[in-house]
Design a protein around this motif. Structure first.
Motif, short mmCIF file in Angstrom:
data_model
loop_
_atom_site.label_atom_id
_atom_site.label_comp_id
_atom_site.label_asym_id
_atom_site.label_seq_id
_atom_site.Cartn_x
_atom_site.Cartn_y
_atom_site.Cartn_z
N ARG A 51 18.97 -9.66 -8.07
CA ARG A 51 17.74 -9.03 -7.52
C ARG A 51 16.81 -8.81 -8.55
O ARG A 51 15.64 -9.00 -8.49
N GLY A 55 12.82 -10.46 -9.00
CA GLY A 55 11.70 -9.47 -9.10
C GLY A 55 11.81 -8.37 -8.19
O GLY A 55 10.94 -7.68 -7.84
N LEU A 56 12.97 -8.27 -7.40
CA LEU A 56 13.16 -7.20 -6.30
C LEU A 56 13.44 -5.85 -6.88
O LEU A 56 13.12 -4.84 -6.53
N ASP A 57 14.30 -5.89 -7.91
CA ASP A 57 14.76 -4.51 -8.78
C ASP A 57 13.91 -4.82 -10.01
O ASP A 57 13.98 -5.79 -10.69
N ARG A 58 13.96 -3.48 -10.67
CA ARG A 58 13.27 -3.61 -12.09
C ARG A 58 14.45 -3.19 -13.06
O ARG A 58 15.17 -2.43 -12.98
N TYR A 71 9.91 -13.65 -12.59
CA TYR A 71 9.60 -13.88 -11.14
C TYR A 71 8.49 -13.63 -10.83
O TYR A 71 7.62 -14.45 -10.07
N ARG A 72 7.88 -12.58 -11.03
CA ARG A 72 6.50 -11.81 -10.45
C ARG A 72 5.44 -12.54 -10.84
O ARG A 72 4.36 -12.61 -10.52
N LEU A 74 5.47 -16.06 -11.22
CA LEU A 74 5.63 -17.51 -10.76
C LEU A 74 4.56 -17.52 -9.63
O LEU A 74 4.27 -16.74 -8.84
N PRO A 77 6.44 -19.03 -6.17
CA PRO A 77 7.96 -18.59 -6.50
C PRO A 77 9.02 -19.69 -5.59
O PRO A 77 9.82 -19.96 -6.24
#
Lengths: 328, 277
Positions: A51, A55-58, A71-72, A74, A77
């Motif tokens: 995740r 980029g879903l979790d930090r 990811y953020r 890209l 993506p």
């Protein structure tokens, strides 16, 4: 683009969920052209790592890069990474094809591409039905189709064979192998090492949020204190067999009624020694370490720790909040 | 069951352009909404409920109560648009579901994988939900006004021309009201993430606050509540007569609703941008 675009690089990830440390300095890289197995017990941090990669979790610390970028950052993506995190994550009232269509539209991909991945994953006519009526196997195929949509050089699959029937597992293995053969970087998580046998080239074994081993499958098998020989012999000959084999330098253990487990000698040598000493035996079988055994050996330490202070805070406990299956 | 061929990779192509990508996110949101039948049911409900309730309320009026029909001072436009009170319920459910439905089904992860810039995703959702609501709202308002006029004219009410300023303000303002309410609900969906919680919260704000105002005996507080509740303040825009008797003017009323919407969207954006999904 700096760095190989078909590469995953995870460096020093740390993440906590409340009092539980989910990731504790997770670091590894995934290279193109091979299937990398990402293995560990439930709650070890596999899903959390994936995740964060998406980029879903930090993460609180560390970096997770795909082709050298987070990811953020890209641009497109889905053309850089394809991911299957949770096959159940489709809207039950939407047709499978429409699920792929909105993903395609997000990246201005033509509807033709949707039909290609439907064909490629064998979703077939089911794509015209609502996803709510799909079997687990069909959902997995839909999730794979979504991951392949952008023809990405990097693929992440979280427990892709979970719940598949034998035919589906065979298909999935072939797919993973061929994706790697095309030069893509393929990261596949599993909590069962046996699922990766014959599929993975490389393994990243994790436990309690950190990497326990980062090794090729070949090295892991070779390193396992694996090669043993089982000898079946009757009661009167057992003690003599033990003496003969021990004298030849083997470690011998009586592992069952009339069964000896010998390590340190190969099967041929065992047969020769017993024959020379006139010891009767009814069978000698070589026993090669399986990936599962090598893995168990590797993780025993971690598992023992986890089993000790059992309770809800145990990171490997089934209710561990770090487990992707439980969190939501 | 074919193995994966090398595949004619879509390649970067024209899609690599940032502008095209932004449109892509809007396109994806539109595809998402249009491929759910519930969207079309809810939009039909907006139109159907608004028109039906408008006709029913208009029909219950009798010009006979006035000494001379021509001297009736009823705000016929506002009466014809009463059905918005029902129609907005469907708008609220539609807009909340556009976000919370993604959390409920887990597709929010796919949505954020396709558009990692989260504000952009929220903006795309707002654009599509807003546009759909505006279209349905325009149909609902036109239908309710025309059907209401028919009923009232048959009853002998004097009717203002549709092109009169206050009538146009009421019509356009009502469509705007629905769009702002939809965005309020969208923001609440993003902030609360759960369908039941978000729908309950928005319905409470839109329906319970005015009801509460009715229960307050202190007139000053009652008026204050009517001025601050998003629905009563926002719907002041429907008035075409007796403007002095309103707790709040038509445009200031819509501004109050806009403030609610802005707050809800800001809360939704904050939650979306800071929390794990």
């Amino acid at each position: 683009m700096d760095g190989n675009e078909a590469q995953i690089e995870v460096r020093g990830l740390r993440k906590r969920f409340g009092a539980v440390t989910a990731l504790d300095g997770m670091s590894f890289t995934v290279e193109p052209g091979q299937v990398t197995g990402f293995v560990g017990p439930n709650g070890a941090g596999k899903s959390t790592t994936m995740r964060i990669l998406l980029g879903l979790d930090r993460a609180e610390e560390g970096s997770a890069l795909i082709g050298g970028r987070p990811y953020r950052e890209l641009r497109n993506p889905l053309l850089a990474v394809g991911a299957l995190l949770d096959a159940a994550a489709v809207h039950p009232a939407r047709r499978g094809r429409d699920h792929l269509l909105w993903l395609a539209h997000s990246h201005r991909l033509p509807a033709r591409r949707v039909d290609e991945v439907i064909e490629q994953t064998g979703l077939g006519p089911a794509a015209r039905r609502r996803a709510g009526g799909y079997s687990l196997g069909m959902r997995q195929r839909l999730g794979i189709a979504a991951a392949l949509l952008g023809d990405p050089p990097v693929l992440l699959f979280d427990e892709p064979v979970n719940g598949l029937d034998p035919e589906g597992i065979r298909w999935m293995r072939g797919l993973l192998r061929s994706l790697a053969a095309q030069g893509r970087a393929v990261l596949v998580s599993s909590h069962l090492m046996s699922e990766l046998e014959g599929t993975a080239d490389h393994l990243v074994v994790i436990g309690r949020g950190r990497v326990l081993a980062d090794t090729s499958v070949r090295e892991l098998l070779a390193g396992a204190s694996g090669d043993r020989v089982e000898v079946r012999t009757g009661e009167p000959d057992r003690d003599r067999a033990m003496t003969v084999l021990a004298d030849a330098g083997a470690t011998v253990a009586a592992t069952g009624r009339g069964t000896l487990t010998v390590s340190g000698l190969d099967a041929q040598r065992v047969v020769a020694l017993l024959g020379g000493a006139g010891v009767a035996f009814s069978g000698v079988a070589a026993h090669r370490a399986t990936l599962e055994e090598a893995y168990m050996e590797l993780t025993r330490e971690a598992a023992e720790f986890a089993a000790g202070p059992s309770g809800p805070s145990g990171p490997s406990g089934p209710s561990g909040p770090a487990s992707g299956e439980d969190r939501r | 069951m074919s193995g994966p061929g090398p595949g004619p990779g879509p390649g970067p192509g024209p899609g690599a352009r940032a502008g095209a990508r932004r449109l892509g996110t809007v396109h994806a949101e539109w595809t998402k909404l249009r491929t759910l039948t519930s969207t079309w049911w809810l939009l039909s409900a907006v139109v159907g409920l608004t028109v039906a309730a408008g006709v029913a309320v208009s029909g219950s009026l009798t010009a006979g109560a006035c000494p001379v029909p021509a001297e009736c001072h009823e705000d016929t436009v506002r009466i014809g648009l009463t059905g918005i009170w029902l129609g907005q319920g469907a708008v609220i459910v539609l807009a909340v579901l556009a976000v919370s439905g993604e959390y409920g089904t887990g597709t929010i992860r796919a949505a954020l994988a396709a558009e990692p810039r989260r504000l952009r995703l929220l903006a795309a959702k707002a654009l599509v939900v807003g546009a759909l609501t505006a279209a349905a709202g325009a149909a609902a308002v036109a239908g309710a006004l025309l059907a209401g006029r028919r009923v009232l004219a048959a009853d002998g009410f004097p009717l203002p021309a549709l092109t009169e300023g206050p009538v146009l303000r009421a019509a356009a303002g009502t469509v705007l009201y629905l769009v702002l309410t939809a965005l309020l609900a969208l923001g609440a969906g993003a902030a609360l993430r759960d369908t039941a919680t978000a729908v309950t919260a928005v319905l409470a704000v839109c329906y319970l606050l005015p009801l509460l105002a009715g229960l307050v005996s202190e007139p000053e507080w009652q008026e204050r509540l009517l001025r601050l509740a998003p629905s009563t303040a926002g719907l002041a825009v429907q008035a075409t007569a007796n403007l002095d008797g309103l707790p709040i003017g038509p445009w200031p009323g819509l501004a109050v609703l806009t403030a609610w919407t802005a707050a809800a969207l800001a809360a939704g954006a904050a939650v979306l941008c800071t929390r794990d999904v």
